[in-house]
Design a protein around this motif. Structure first.
Motif, mmCIF file in Angstrom:
data_model
loop_
_atom_site.group_PDB
_atom_site.id
_atom_site.type_symbol
_atom_site.label_atom_id
_atom_site.label_comp_id
_atom_site.label_asym_id
_atom_site.label_seq_id
_atom_site.Cartn_x
_atom_site.Cartn_y
_atom_site.Cartn_z
ATOM 1 N N VAL A 193 66.060 77.763 -11.941
ATOM 2 C CA VAL A 193 66.041 79.095 -12.544
ATOM 3 C C VAL A 193 66.918 79.071 -13.796
ATOM 4 O O VAL A 193 68.130 78.880 -13.711
ATOM 5 C CB VAL A 193 66.541 80.162 -11.559
ATOM 6 C CG1 VAL A 193 66.484 81.545 -12.200
ATOM 7 C CG2 VAL A 193 65.714 80.135 -10.283
ATOM 8 N N GLY A 194 66.298 79.242 -14.953
ATOM 9 C CA GLY A 194 67.008 79.176 -16.212
ATOM 10 C C GLY A 194 67.787 80.439 -16.526
ATOM 11 O O GLY A 194 67.796 81.406 -15.748
ATOM 12 N N ALA A 195 68.407 80.435 -17.706
ATOM 13 C CA ALA A 195 69.203 81.589 -18.135
ATOM 14 C C ALA A 195 68.356 82.835 -18.282
ATOM 15 O O ALA A 195 68.859 83.955 -18.169
ATOM 16 C CB ALA A 195 69.908 81.267 -19.451
ATOM 17 N N ASP A 196 67.045 82.645 -18.518
ATOM 18 C CA ASP A 196 66.142 83.792 -18.653
ATOM 19 C C ASP A 196 65.690 84.321 -17.303
ATOM 20 O O ASP A 196 64.922 85.300 -17.231
ATOM 21 C CB ASP A 196 64.930 83.418 -19.506
ATOM 22 C CG ASP A 196 64.136 82.250 -18.922
ATOM 23 O OD1 ASP A 196 64.521 81.727 -17.852
ATOM 24 O OD2 ASP A 196 63.128 81.864 -19.537
ATOM 25 N N GLY A 197 66.146 83.684 -16.219
ATOM 26 C CA GLY A 197 65.787 84.146 -14.892
ATOM 27 C C GLY A 197 64.436 83.674 -14.398
ATOM 28 O O GLY A 197 64.017 84.036 -13.300
ATOM 29 N N VAL A 198 63.762 82.842 -15.199
ATOM 30 C CA VAL A 198 62.428 82.370 -14.827
ATOM 31 C C VAL A 198 62.516 80.937 -14.307
ATOM 32 O O VAL A 198 63.038 80.054 -14.998
ATOM 33 C CB VAL A 198 61.475 82.421 -16.031
ATOM 34 C CG1 VAL A 198 60.101 81.890 -15.650
ATOM 35 C CG2 VAL A 198 61.354 83.853 -16.546
ATOM 36 N N PRO A 199 62.031 80.679 -13.095
ATOM 37 C CA PRO A 199 62.052 79.304 -12.566
ATOM 38 C C PRO A 199 61.089 78.397 -13.335
ATOM 39 O O PRO A 199 59.987 78.805 -13.705
ATOM 40 C CB PRO A 199 61.588 79.477 -11.120
ATOM 41 C CG PRO A 199 61.728 80.932 -10.824
ATOM 42 C CD PRO A 199 61.505 81.637 -12.114
ATOM 43 N N LYS A 200 61.544 77.169 -13.562
ATOM 44 C CA LYS A 200 60.708 76.163 -14.218
ATOM 45 C C LYS A 200 60.673 74.918 -13.338
ATOM 46 O O LYS A 200 61.683 74.526 -12.752
ATOM 47 C CB LYS A 200 61.265 75.836 -15.601
ATOM 48 C CG LYS A 200 61.251 77.020 -16.555
ATOM 49 C CD LYS A 200 61.916 76.687 -17.866
ATOM 50 C CE LYS A 200 61.831 77.878 -18.830
ATOM 51 N NZ LYS A 200 62.497 79.077 -18.297
ATOM 52 N N VAL A 201 59.503 74.310 -13.252
ATOM 53 C CA VAL A 201 59.318 73.154 -12.381
ATOM 54 C C VAL A 201 60.169 71.983 -12.865
ATOM 55 O O VAL A 201 60.153 71.633 -14.051
ATOM 56 C CB VAL A 201 57.836 72.741 -12.324
ATOM 57 C CG1 VAL A 201 57.675 71.427 -11.566
ATOM 58 C CG2 VAL A 201 57.000 73.833 -11.666
ATOM 59 N N ILE A 202 60.931 71.396 -11.941
ATOM 60 C CA ILE A 202 61.676 70.166 -12.225
ATOM 61 C C ILE A 202 60.803 68.963 -11.903
ATOM 62 O O ILE A 202 60.538 68.120 -12.755
ATOM 63 C CB ILE A 202 62.979 70.096 -11.405
ATOM 64 C CG1 ILE A 202 63.859 71.315 -11.649
ATOM 65 C CG2 ILE A 202 63.739 68.810 -11.748
ATOM 66 C CD1 ILE A 202 65.083 71.387 -10.739
ATOM 67 N N ASN A 203 60.333 68.890 -10.651
ATOM 68 C CA ASN A 203 59.431 67.801 -10.268
ATOM 69 C C ASN A 203 58.769 68.107 -8.938
ATOM 70 O O ASN A 203 59.089 69.107 -8.277
ATOM 71 C CB ASN A 203 60.164 66.457 -10.220
ATOM 72 C CG ASN A 203 61.078 66.313 -9.014
ATOM 73 O OD1 ASN A 203 61.584 67.302 -8.480
ATOM 74 N ND2 ASN A 203 61.304 65.084 -8.576
ATOM 75 N N ARG B 267 68.269 77.117 -7.620
ATOM 76 C CA ARG B 267 67.181 76.238 -7.204
ATOM 77 C C ARG B 267 66.184 76.975 -6.321
ATOM 78 O O ARG B 267 66.558 77.799 -5.487
ATOM 79 C CB ARG B 267 67.715 75.022 -6.443
ATOM 80 C CG ARG B 267 68.906 74.350 -7.071
ATOM 81 C CD ARG B 267 68.665 73.876 -8.491
ATOM 82 N NE ARG B 267 69.809 73.116 -8.985
ATOM 83 C CZ ARG B 267 70.015 72.820 -10.253
ATOM 84 N NH1 ARG B 267 69.160 73.204 -11.177
ATOM 85 N NH2 ARG B 267 71.085 72.113 -10.610
ATOM 86 N N VAL B 268 64.925 76.626 -6.530
ATOM 87 C CA VAL B 268 63.841 77.150 -5.704
ATOM 88 C C VAL B 268 63.000 75.960 -5.261
ATOM 89 O O VAL B 268 62.741 75.047 -6.065
ATOM 90 C CB VAL B 268 62.979 78.162 -6.487
ATOM 91 C CG1 VAL B 268 61.784 78.636 -5.653
ATOM 92 C CG2 VAL B 268 63.817 79.363 -6.922
ATOM 93 N N TYR B 269 62.594 75.970 -3.996
ATOM 94 C CA TYR B 269 61.765 74.883 -3.465
ATOM 95 C C TYR B 269 60.544 75.498 -2.779
ATOM 96 O O TYR B 269 60.648 76.514 -2.097
ATOM 97 C CB TYR B 269 62.560 74.020 -2.488
ATOM 98 C CG TYR B 269 63.762 73.369 -3.149
ATOM 99 C CD1 TYR B 269 63.632 72.195 -3.879
ATOM 100 C CD2 TYR B 269 65.021 73.975 -3.074
ATOM 101 C CE1 TYR B 269 64.717 71.624 -4.510
ATOM 102 C CE2 TYR B 269 66.115 73.405 -3.710
ATOM 103 C CZ TYR B 269 65.957 72.226 -4.428
ATOM 104 O OH TYR B 269 67.044 71.676 -5.068
#
Length: 349
Positions: free
Chosen positions: A79-89, A62-64
């Motif tokens: 942070v997905g399996a590809d190592g790239v963070p994706k916005v949750i909300n 998790r990143v905030y």
């Protein structure tokens, strides 16, 4: 172990905070990695669509990030399996210009600078943020008419025991202590600094008995005794060496403490240096060892890597992050590399 795996493990991911609405700023949260041996950084991308992420924290997957805007918000990423963070909300903080945040007891707390308040959001099972459960507003002002006309919450930090939350308020010349229960904050203390100090950030000694408060408006650092959610400000020290020029005006920003508690580091914006203090009297006193040129302009944020052997400085006005090797025996710093980045104001490890 293959050579590729060895190389991969030798690099450590970092997240770079910036301003996206400023000319020359970034496009979102910067992604980078550094060589664990040398501290040399390299860019690995950017997470777009996160506005003004001026402060970022990482907690495993998790990143905030705060979104420092007049209608303040905080953003959660996975942070997905590809190592790239994706916005949750993203959730509203209910305040203006959030500039700092922290995780505590399953909640994200954010300091809203312009409105002088602290917001509370529960963390959902998926790492996203729930609706705000509390918003506490500080009261107070100081003698600086431009910066202290009212409260300005600048940092929210958890004590070493994980029991209490401290909110540092630049405008009120105060640090407020809280307990978090059931998603709501209850005030337990208010420590008043000397008038015009402008407390910005603090960092704890590993013993938990002392905290070091960086004062933005008068270039001082105060040692405060700590117990059960309450600070007692004590001795005050200058952050600049004797004879340092008075122009341009200096604004201390970040303060960090070595893991062994022997040294304190503070960034000086204006003097453009990192002050190195020796910790004495079991944490109750400081002694300025040196103020090392930061190798950039306006170092807003500094951080030590987990080994304590590297220090990174985010130089806001020169668009650089500089890396220093830390002599763990003496505490002194040696500049080793410079990394270009758009308006870097935070390096989150």
């Amino acid at each position: 172990m293959t050579e590729g795996v060895a190389e991969a493990r030798a690099e450590v991911r970092v997240y770079l905070g910036t301003y996206t609405t400023w000319a020359g700023g970034g496009a979102g949260i910067g992604l980078a990695s550094y060589d664990a041996a040398t501290g040399r950084l390299r860019s690995t991308g950017v997470v777009k669509g996160v506005p003004n992420p001026s402060f970022v924290i990482s907690a495993g997957r998790r990143v905030y990030a705060v979104n420092e805007q007049s209608r303040g918000t905080v953003t959660a990423l996975d942070v997905g399996a590809d190592g790239v963070p994706k916005v949750i909300n993203t959730q509203s903080t209910g305040g203006a210009d959030p500039c700092h945040l922290v995780l505590h007891r399953g909640h994200v707390l954010a300091a809203n600078y312009s409105s002088g308040s602290v917001s509370v959001h529960p963390v959902r099972a998926d790492g996203g943020l729930g609706a705000r459960t509390d918003l506490v507003r500080h009261q107070g002002s100081g003698p600086d008419p431009d910066r202290q006309e009212g409260p300005h919450a600048h940092q929210v930090v958890v004590d070493p025991a994980g029991e209490f939350v401290l909110a540092v308020d630049l405008g009120a010349d105060a640090v407020f202590g809280y307990r978090l229960d059931g998603g709501r904050l209850t005030r337990v203390s208010a420590a008043r600094l000397h008038p015009g100090a402008g407390p910005r950030h603090l960092a704890f000694h590993p013993s938990g008995r002392f905290a070091y408060i960086a004062n933005e408006l008068d270039s001082t650092i105060v040692v405060a005794a700590y117990a059960r959610g309450a600070l007692t400000p004590g001795r005050k020290y200058g952050t600049l060496p004797a004879g340092a020029p008075t122009t341009p005006r200096n604004y201390p920003a970040e303060v960090v403490v070595s893991a062994d508690g022997r040294f304190v580091y503070l960034s000086n914006r204006g003097h453009d240096s990192v002050a190195v203090f020796a910790v004495e009297e079991d944490g109750a006193a400081l002694r300025l060892l040196e103020a090392v040129p930061v190798g950039g302009d306006f170092p807003r944020h500094i951080t030590l890597d987990p080994t304590g052997k590297l220090l990174f400085a985010s130089n806001q006005n020169s668009n650089t992050v500089t890396t220093f090797a830390v002599d763990q025996a003496t505490g002194k710093l040696k500049h080793t590399s410079t990394f270009p980045a758009p308006i870097p104001v935070c390096v989150a490890l």
